[in-house]
Write an enzyme that holds these catalytic residues in place. Sequence first.
Site, PDB file in Angstrom:
ATOM      1  N   ARG A   9      12.784   1.080 -25.706  1.00  0.00           N
ATOM      2  CA  ARG A   9      11.634   0.184 -25.533  1.00  0.00           C
ATOM      3  C   ARG A   9      12.199  -1.005 -25.742  1.00  0.00           C
ATOM      4  O   ARG A   9      11.353  -2.051 -26.540  1.00  0.00           O
ATOM      5  CB  ARG A   9      10.469   0.521 -26.769  1.00  0.00           C
ATOM      6  CG  ARG A   9       9.749   1.949 -26.413  1.00  0.00           C
ATOM      7  CD  ARG A   9       8.672   1.613 -25.392  1.00  0.00           C
ATOM      8  NE  ARG A   9       8.114   2.888 -24.884  1.00  0.00           N
ATOM      9  CZ  ARG A   9       6.940   3.405 -25.072  1.00  0.00           C
ATOM     10  NH1 ARG A   9       6.294   2.665 -26.327  1.00  0.00           N
ATOM     11  NH2 ARG A   9       6.493   4.506 -24.709  1.00  0.00           N
ATOM     12  N   ASP A  12       6.915   3.759 -16.481  1.00  0.00           N
ATOM     13  CA  ASP A  12       6.412   4.853 -17.637  1.00  0.00           C
ATOM     14  C   ASP A  12       6.622   6.161 -17.267  1.00  0.00           C
ATOM     15  O   ASP A  12       6.584   6.269 -15.966  1.00  0.00           O
ATOM     16  CB  ASP A  12       4.925   4.560 -17.988  1.00  0.00           C
ATOM     17  CG  ASP A  12       4.737   4.945 -19.413  1.00  0.00           C
ATOM     18  OD1 ASP A  12       4.795   4.422 -20.573  1.00  0.00           O
ATOM     19  OD2 ASP A  12       4.129   6.116 -19.510  1.00  0.00           O
ATOM     20  N   ARG A  28       6.519  -4.940 -26.399  1.00  0.00           N
ATOM     21  CA  ARG A  28       5.683  -6.121 -26.993  1.00  0.00           C
ATOM     22  C   ARG A  28       6.127  -6.649 -28.149  1.00  0.00           C
ATOM     23  O   ARG A  28       5.848  -7.846 -28.816  1.00  0.00           O
ATOM     24  CB  ARG A  28       4.321  -5.344 -27.570  1.00  0.00           C
ATOM     25  CG  ARG A  28       3.505  -4.923 -26.116  1.00  0.00           C
ATOM     26  CD  ARG A  28       2.369  -3.818 -26.415  1.00  0.00           C
ATOM     27  NE  ARG A  28       3.042  -2.698 -27.149  1.00  0.00           N
ATOM     28  CZ  ARG A  28       2.545  -1.454 -27.650  1.00  0.00           C
ATOM     29  NH1 ARG A  28       1.171  -1.783 -27.895  1.00  0.00           N
ATOM     30  NH2 ARG A  28       3.036  -0.393 -27.759  1.00  0.00           N
ATOM     31  N   ARG A  66       2.413  -9.586 -20.056  1.00  0.00           N
ATOM     32  CA  ARG A  66       1.436  -8.559 -20.426  1.00  0.00           C
ATOM     33  C   ARG A  66       0.046  -9.057 -20.555  1.00  0.00           C
ATOM     34  O   ARG A  66      -0.949  -8.441 -19.973  1.00  0.00           O
ATOM     35  CB  ARG A  66       1.873  -7.814 -21.674  1.00  0.00           C
ATOM     36  CG  ARG A  66       1.334  -6.505 -21.883  1.00  0.00           C
ATOM     37  CD  ARG A  66       1.180  -5.412 -20.856  1.00  0.00           C
ATOM     38  NE  ARG A  66       0.296  -4.323 -21.190  1.00  0.00           N
ATOM     39  CZ  ARG A  66      -0.807  -4.200 -21.193  1.00  0.00           C
ATOM     40  NH1 ARG A  66      -1.632  -5.221 -20.521  1.00  0.00           N
ATOM     41  NH2 ARG A  66      -1.599  -3.373 -21.826  1.00  0.00           N
ATOM     42  N   TYR A 116       0.773  15.614 -21.924  1.00  0.00           N
ATOM     43  CA  TYR A 116      -0.109  14.443 -21.672  1.00  0.00           C
ATOM     44  C   TYR A 116      -1.317  15.234 -20.858  1.00  0.00           C
ATOM     45  O   TYR A 116      -2.350  14.718 -20.799  1.00  0.00           O
ATOM     46  CB  TYR A 116       0.528  13.644 -21.001  1.00  0.00           C
ATOM     47  CG  TYR A 116       1.183  12.377 -22.318  1.00  0.00           C
ATOM     48  CD1 TYR A 116       0.398  11.659 -23.267  1.00  0.00           C
ATOM     49  CD2 TYR A 116       2.465  12.545 -22.394  1.00  0.00           C
ATOM     50  CE1 TYR A 116       1.005  11.015 -24.005  1.00  0.00           C
ATOM     51  CE2 TYR A 116       2.954  11.539 -23.366  1.00  0.00           C
ATOM     52  CZ  TYR A 116       2.102  10.960 -24.320  1.00  0.00           C
ATOM     53  OH  TYR A 116       2.713  10.133 -25.026  1.00  0.00           O
TER      54      TYR A 116
HETATM   55  O1  CP3 Z   1      12.251  -0.734 -22.457  1.00  0.00           O
HETATM   56  C1  CP3 Z   1      11.857   0.452 -22.305  1.00  0.00           C
HETATM   57  O2  CP3 Z   1      12.290   1.317 -22.941  1.00  0.00           O
HETATM   58  C2  CP3 Z   1      11.563   0.679 -20.825  1.00  0.00           C
HETATM   59  C3  CP3 Z   1      10.129   1.104 -20.594  1.00  0.00           C
HETATM   60  C4  CP3 Z   1       9.550   2.211 -21.073  1.00  0.00           C
HETATM   61  C5  CP3 Z   1       8.292   2.139 -21.485  1.00  0.00           C
HETATM   62  N1  CP3 Z   1       7.577   3.762 -21.817  1.00  0.00           N
HETATM   63  C6  CP3 Z   1       7.219   0.996 -21.490  1.00  0.00           C
HETATM   64  C7  CP3 Z   1       5.949   1.221 -22.222  1.00  0.00           C
HETATM   65  C8  CP3 Z   1       9.820   3.586 -21.185  1.00  0.00           C
HETATM   66  C9  CP3 Z   1      11.332   4.037 -21.104  1.00  0.00           C
HETATM   67  C10 CP3 Z   1       8.663   4.312 -21.507  1.00  0.00           C
HETATM   68  C11 CP3 Z   1       8.852   5.762 -21.528  1.00  0.00           C
HETATM   69  C12 CP3 Z   1       7.760   6.593 -22.489  1.00  0.00           C
HETATM   70  N2  CP3 Z   1       6.217   6.388 -21.993  1.00  0.00           N
HETATM   71  C13 CP3 Z   1       7.806   7.678 -23.315  1.00  0.00           C
HETATM   72  C14 CP3 Z   1       9.067   8.408 -23.671  1.00  0.00           C
HETATM   73  C15 CP3 Z   1       9.750   7.360 -24.823  1.00  0.00           C
HETATM   74  C16 CP3 Z   1       8.903   7.789 -26.226  1.00  0.00           C
HETATM   75  O3  CP3 Z   1       8.582   6.766 -26.697  1.00  0.00           O
HETATM   76  O4  CP3 Z   1       9.087   8.853 -26.657  1.00  0.00           O
HETATM   77  C17 CP3 Z   1       6.468   8.077 -23.710  1.00  0.00           C
HETATM   78  C18 CP3 Z   1       6.095   9.063 -24.439  1.00  0.00           C
HETATM   79  C19 CP3 Z   1       5.527   7.081 -23.032  1.00  0.00           C
HETATM   80  C20 CP3 Z   1       4.128   7.283 -22.715  1.00  0.00           C
HETATM   81  C21 CP3 Z   1       3.408   6.042 -23.371  1.00  0.00           C
HETATM   82  N3  CP3 Z   1       3.419   4.892 -22.723  1.00  0.00           N
HETATM   83  C22 CP3 Z   1       2.930   5.899 -24.564  1.00  0.00           C
HETATM   84  C23 CP3 Z   1       2.694   7.120 -25.656  1.00  0.00           C
HETATM   85  C24 CP3 Z   1       2.444   4.656 -24.594  1.00  0.00           C
HETATM   86  C25 CP3 Z   1       1.903   3.946 -25.864  1.00  0.00           C
HETATM   87  C26 CP3 Z   1       2.556   3.702 -27.078  1.00  0.00           C
HETATM   88  C27 CP3 Z   1       2.640   2.294 -27.126  1.00  0.00           C
HETATM   89  O5  CP3 Z   1       3.741   1.844 -27.499  1.00  0.00           O
HETATM   90  O6  CP3 Z   1       1.671   1.356 -27.271  1.00  0.00           O
HETATM   91  C28 CP3 Z   1       2.927   3.767 -23.819  1.00  0.00           C
HETATM   92  C29 CP3 Z   1       2.747   2.390 -23.267  1.00  0.00           C
HETATM   93  C30 CP3 Z   1       4.139   1.691 -23.076  1.00  0.00           C
HETATM   94  N4  CP3 Z   1       5.090   2.113 -22.167  1.00  0.00           N
HETATM   95  C31 CP3 Z   1       4.126   0.603 -23.269  1.00  0.00           C
HETATM   96  C32 CP3 Z   1       5.550  -0.104 -22.891  1.00  0.00           C
HETATM   97  C33 CP3 Z   1       6.180  -1.561 -23.039  1.00  0.00           C
HETATM   98  C34 CP3 Z   1       3.227  -0.385 -24.367  1.00  0.00           C
HETATM   99  C35 CP3 Z   1       1.877  -0.563 -23.381  1.00  0.00           C
HETATM  100  C36 CP3 Z   1       1.279  -1.851 -23.402  1.00  0.00           C
HETATM  101  O7  CP3 Z   1       2.213  -3.073 -23.131  1.00  0.00           O
HETATM  102  O8  CP3 Z   1       0.133  -2.106 -23.470  1.00  0.00           O
END
Ligand code: CP3
Length: 359
Positions: free
Chosen positions: A33, A82, A37, A46, A160
């Site tokens: 990540r 994602d 944010r 964003r 999911y």
């Molecule tokens: O920088 C990075 O790591 C690359 C981008 C990346 C994102 N999601 C961007 C993201 C990666 C590798 C993921 C993978 C992802 N997505 C996983 C596996 C990794 C982990 O955390 O276990 C999972 C389970 C998801 C599903 C997902 N996407 C969730 C549960 C959420 C919400 C959690 C949160 O942080 O709000 C997301 C949203 C998400 N994916 C965001 C980002 C930057 C935040 C969303 C936003 O900007 O509103």
Amino acid sequence: MAEKNGFPAMKNDRLLRAARGEEVDVVPVWVMRQAGRYLPEFREERAKCDFFTMCQTPELSCKVTLQPLKRFPLDAAIIFSDILVIPQALGMEVKMQPGEGPVFPAPLRGPEDLTRLSSPVDVCSKLQYVFDALTLTRKELQGRAPLIGFSGAPWTIMAYMIEGKGSKTMSNAKSWFYKYPDASHQLLKIISDATVSYLVGQAKAGAQLLQVFESHAEHLGPYLFREFALPYLKQICDEVKERVSQLGFEDIPMTVFPKGGHFALKDLAALKYDVIGIDWTVDPILARELVGPNKTLQGNLDPCALYADKKFINSSVKEMLDKFGRNRYIANLGHGIYPDMDPEHLAAFVEAVHEHSKK
Ligand code: CP3
């Protein structure tokens, strides 16, 4: 100078060297990540558009992928996307709800819903935007660091698709294993086939290492993991590596990250993944004992340690490096960085890895 594949020559390939078990000058470091944010420049982008629109626009995906590399001397970029783009490509709607995370308005209710899914064969044509983002980002990186592509693992994606949002117990998704074992395997196979094509497409587009996120491993335990997760993680690694080699590309290193899946480490070490991600609940010494000498380990500082002061971060990193050693090791957090963390504290983490692992 361009390499023969047309991409800029690598100036820093520590991550790939460590993944292959080769010597490194310093331990490579990146953070799950890292494009997110906690960075004000990410929040600024964003605020202008929807999360999935960002994923679907290669220029935007490329821009935010590079943001953390402009601030910190990271040894990898991970493409901004994602894991849930796979369910979307299989025909399911996914929304990113502020404050709640991903939500599926119409999750799978039972085996009869499997007919709603598109064929895994068509998935790649719908994900061309990810491939375009990878190719653009690999060029823009100018060899500054390798580019990581990724997907979710089949069980994590299935969870999911059935739960429709985050869940503390995953009891709806797990109920399928006990009520509908055949349909569970059918669904996992659809997701796995789609994921294989998707990851091969990412390698073709310029990804240099592929990470498979089994973020919900902790819910399975050893029995369900062996039955419903391990065979599909094996299929993905075997088939991706085989198809990439058939295409005439060099072997692509692959990482599996079984979050909360300490019980699975020994089984995973028997697969062809080059790197195994370790969360912060597993002691590095035990992780090494479980996976043996021939895998690279990645991890595993508790992400919350970044709330501590910089002196504590520095000494925690030193302890982590002492335990993992400097060979066959990629430094990272044990899970993703949180949105309320101070970028300066991530800087302290990255600097400490390089400082303490210099020869
Ligand atoms: O920088 C990075 O790591 C690359 C981008 C990346 C994102 N999601 C961007 C993201 C990666 C590798 C993921 C993978 C992802 N997505 C996983 C596996 C990794 C982990 O955390 O276990 C999972 C389970 C998801 C599903 C997902 N996407 C969730 C549960 C959420 C919400 C959690 C949160 O942080 O709000 C997301 C949203 C998400 N994916 C965001 C980002 C930057 C935040 C969303 C936003 O900007 O509103």
